[in-house]
Design a protein around this motif. Sequence first.
Motif, PDB file in Angstrom:
ATOM      1  N   ARG A 137       0.864  -1.193   0.000  1.00 26.79           N
ATOM      2  CA  ARG A 137       0.000   0.000   0.000  1.00 26.79           C
ATOM      3  C   ARG A 137       0.890   1.230   0.000  1.00 26.79           C
ATOM      4  O   ARG A 137       1.549   1.547   0.986  1.00 26.79           O
ATOM      5  N   VAL A 138       0.901   1.936  -1.103  1.00 30.77           N
ATOM      6  CA  VAL A 138       1.733   3.121  -1.249  1.00 30.77           C
ATOM      7  C   VAL A 138       1.039   4.071  -2.208  1.00 30.77           C
ATOM      8  O   VAL A 138       0.329   3.631  -3.118  1.00 30.77           O
ATOM      9  N   SER A 139       1.193   5.366  -1.980  1.00 22.62           N
ATOM     10  CA  SER A 139       0.592   6.338  -2.883  1.00 22.62           C
ATOM     11  C   SER A 139       1.306   7.676  -2.799  1.00 22.62           C
ATOM     12  O   SER A 139       1.518   8.192  -1.701  1.00 22.62           O
ATOM     13  N   TYR A 185       3.430   5.390   2.779  1.00 21.63           N
ATOM     14  CA  TYR A 185       3.692   3.957   2.643  1.00 21.63           C
ATOM     15  C   TYR A 185       3.226   3.252   3.902  1.00 21.63           C
ATOM     16  O   TYR A 185       3.549   3.676   5.018  1.00 21.63           O
ATOM     17  N   ALA A 186       2.449   2.183   3.744  1.00 20.62           N
ATOM     18  CA  ALA A 186       1.921   1.420   4.881  1.00 20.62           C
ATOM     19  C   ALA A 186       2.951   0.393   5.334  1.00 20.62           C
ATOM     20  O   ALA A 186       3.261  -0.555   4.601  1.00 20.62           O
ATOM     21  N   LEU A 187       3.460   0.582   6.547  1.00 21.82           N
ATOM     22  CA  LEU A 187       4.370  -0.403   7.121  1.00 21.82           C
ATOM     23  C   LEU A 187       3.616  -1.645   7.572  1.00 21.82           C
ATOM     24  O   LEU A 187       4.156  -2.760   7.551  1.00 21.82           O
ATOM     25  N   SER A 188       2.373  -1.450   8.029  1.00 17.28           N
ATOM     26  CA  SER A 188       1.509  -2.541   8.456  1.00 17.28           C
ATOM     27  C   SER A 188       0.070  -2.049   8.334  1.00 17.28           C
ATOM     28  O   SER A 188      -0.182  -0.986   7.754  1.00 17.28           O
ATOM     29  N   LYS A 189      -0.869  -2.787   8.897  1.00 15.62           N
ATOM     30  CA  LYS A 189      -2.261  -2.368   8.830  1.00 15.62           C
ATOM     31  C   LYS A 189      -2.469  -1.047   9.556  1.00 15.62           C
ATOM     32  O   LYS A 189      -3.311  -0.229   9.156  1.00 15.62           O
ATOM     33  N   ASN A 192       2.081   3.778   9.440  1.00 18.14           N
ATOM     34  CA  ASN A 192       2.355   4.372   8.133  1.00 18.14           C
ATOM     35  C   ASN A 192       3.598   5.261   8.202  1.00 18.14           C
ATOM     36  O   ASN A 192       3.849   5.928   9.205  1.00 18.14           O
ATOM     37  N   LEU A 193       4.324   5.270   7.109  1.00 24.12           N
ATOM     38  CA  LEU A 193       5.491   6.117   6.966  1.00 24.12           C
ATOM     39  C   LEU A 193       5.211   7.145   5.872  1.00 24.12           C
ATOM     40  O   LEU A 193       4.636   6.808   4.829  1.00 24.12           O
ATOM     41  N   ILE A 232       9.888  13.740   7.374  1.00 21.66           N
ATOM     42  CA  ILE A 232       9.420  12.359   7.405  1.00 21.66           C
ATOM     43  C   ILE A 232       8.478  12.207   8.591  1.00 21.66           C
ATOM     44  O   ILE A 232       8.659  12.866   9.619  1.00 21.66           O
ATOM     45  N   SER A 233       7.459  11.359   8.442  1.00 24.56           N
ATOM     46  CA  SER A 233       6.451  11.228   9.496  1.00 24.56           C
ATOM     47  C   SER A 233       6.124   9.767   9.759  1.00 24.56           C
ATOM     48  O   SER A 233       6.324   8.894   8.899  1.00 24.56           O
ATOM     49  N   LEU A 234       5.609   9.519  10.962  1.00 18.40           N
ATOM     50  CA  LEU A 234       5.116   8.209  11.360  1.00 18.40           C
ATOM     51  C   LEU A 234       3.723   8.406  11.940  1.00 18.40           C
ATOM     52  O   LEU A 234       3.518   9.267  12.802  1.00 18.40           O
ATOM     53  N   SER A 235       2.757   7.620  11.466  1.00 14.67           N
ATOM     54  CA  SER A 235       1.374   7.787  11.928  1.00 14.67           C
ATOM     55  C   SER A 235       0.754   6.432  12.241  1.00 14.67           C
ATOM     56  O   SER A 235       1.198   5.390  11.755  1.00 14.67           O
ATOM     57  N   TYR A 236      -0.314   6.488  13.056  1.00 15.48           N
ATOM     58  CA  TYR A 236      -1.054   5.287  13.456  1.00 15.48           C
ATOM     59  C   TYR A 236      -2.492   5.437  12.978  1.00 15.48           C
ATOM     60  O   TYR A 236      -3.130   6.464  13.197  1.00 15.48           O
ATOM     61  N   THR A 237      -3.031   4.381  12.344  1.00 15.01           N
ATOM     62  CA  THR A 237      -4.365   4.405  11.751  1.00 15.01           C
ATOM     63  C   THR A 237      -5.385   3.717  12.651  1.00 15.01           C
ATOM     64  O   THR A 237      -5.145   2.620  13.161  1.00 15.01           O
ATOM     65  N   PHE A 238      -6.538   4.390  12.830  1.00 13.96           N
ATOM     66  CA  PHE A 238      -7.688   3.814  13.523  1.00 13.96           C
ATOM     67  C   PHE A 238      -8.758   3.487  12.480  1.00 13.96           C
ATOM     68  O   PHE A 238      -9.006   4.274  11.561  1.00 13.96           O
ATOM     69  N   TYR A 239      -9.412   2.339  12.640  1.00 11.02           N
ATOM     70  CA  TYR A 239     -10.451   1.905  11.696  1.00 11.02           C
ATOM     71  C   TYR A 239     -11.814   1.938  12.385  1.00 11.02           C
ATOM     72  O   TYR A 239     -11.936   1.596  13.559  1.00 11.02           O
TER      73      TYR A 239
END
Length: 255
Positions: A137-139, A185-189, A192-193, A232-239
């Motif tokens: 997953r990258v965009s 870029y998704a490092l995991s579910k 994200n980087l 550069i950034s690091l983020s956490y996704t909530f679903y």
Amino acid sequence: MTLHRIPQALLICVMLQIGSAFFSTEAIAQRSVSTSEIGVGIGGANYTGELAPNYRFLNNQPALTVFYRRDLTNTFTARGGIMLSHRIADDNTIGDAVQDLPLPNYRQAELRLSLAEVSAVMEYNFLDYYDLSQKPRVSPYFFAGIAGLIYNKKLTSDNPNLEELDKPFDTDLTVSVPFGVGVKYALSKHWNLGLEFGARMLFNDNMDFLTEGDGKHVANPYDKDWYYYNGISLSYTFYRINCPPPYKRQPGILD
């Protein structure tokens, strides 16, 4: 359209786009899953103006950003953030190509500048980044928006004939238009980087205290100041699972 009306037209278009993005809740409701992110980023802030007429990567000073992002559709995401930075710029360190020009040598000025920016932007994702079946997953994305800026500045000069350039610390508020490009870029579910470069267009020429109003011809009256952020950034996704539209209209039909 005359040139002096272009910034105003750009600002109006950006505000309309952001407004439509933040209030388009129907698009979110049609999706089975929506996401939101919180993240932090580190990078560099830069400035172009009288003391640095050209962008130079080596002039970057440390900057920190925190942000919240929410997907609106498969293509558009809305993001709000805060960026903080402090920098020092002077006529002797703006780059080898301009160090020996007469005006910088005459001014011998040094600027201390602290920035605090609050922004709201809309991102256009070129690929379907929120499709979990995509591997990887990258965009890349483009963003534009509006920001409020508070900045604290102090100007000094080593030229004894320019004592009027010595200005004490002063705090100002203004509005800017941030825009730029990045890639996520998704490092995991969940993790994200991100990598991003953005410019901020200002509507004044007073970020560095150097304007043509002093009558000493120490500034260029035909340009505006800009500032930049890259990092550069690091983020956490909530679903979140969204209720199907039929159930929202008739609660209990699935019981």
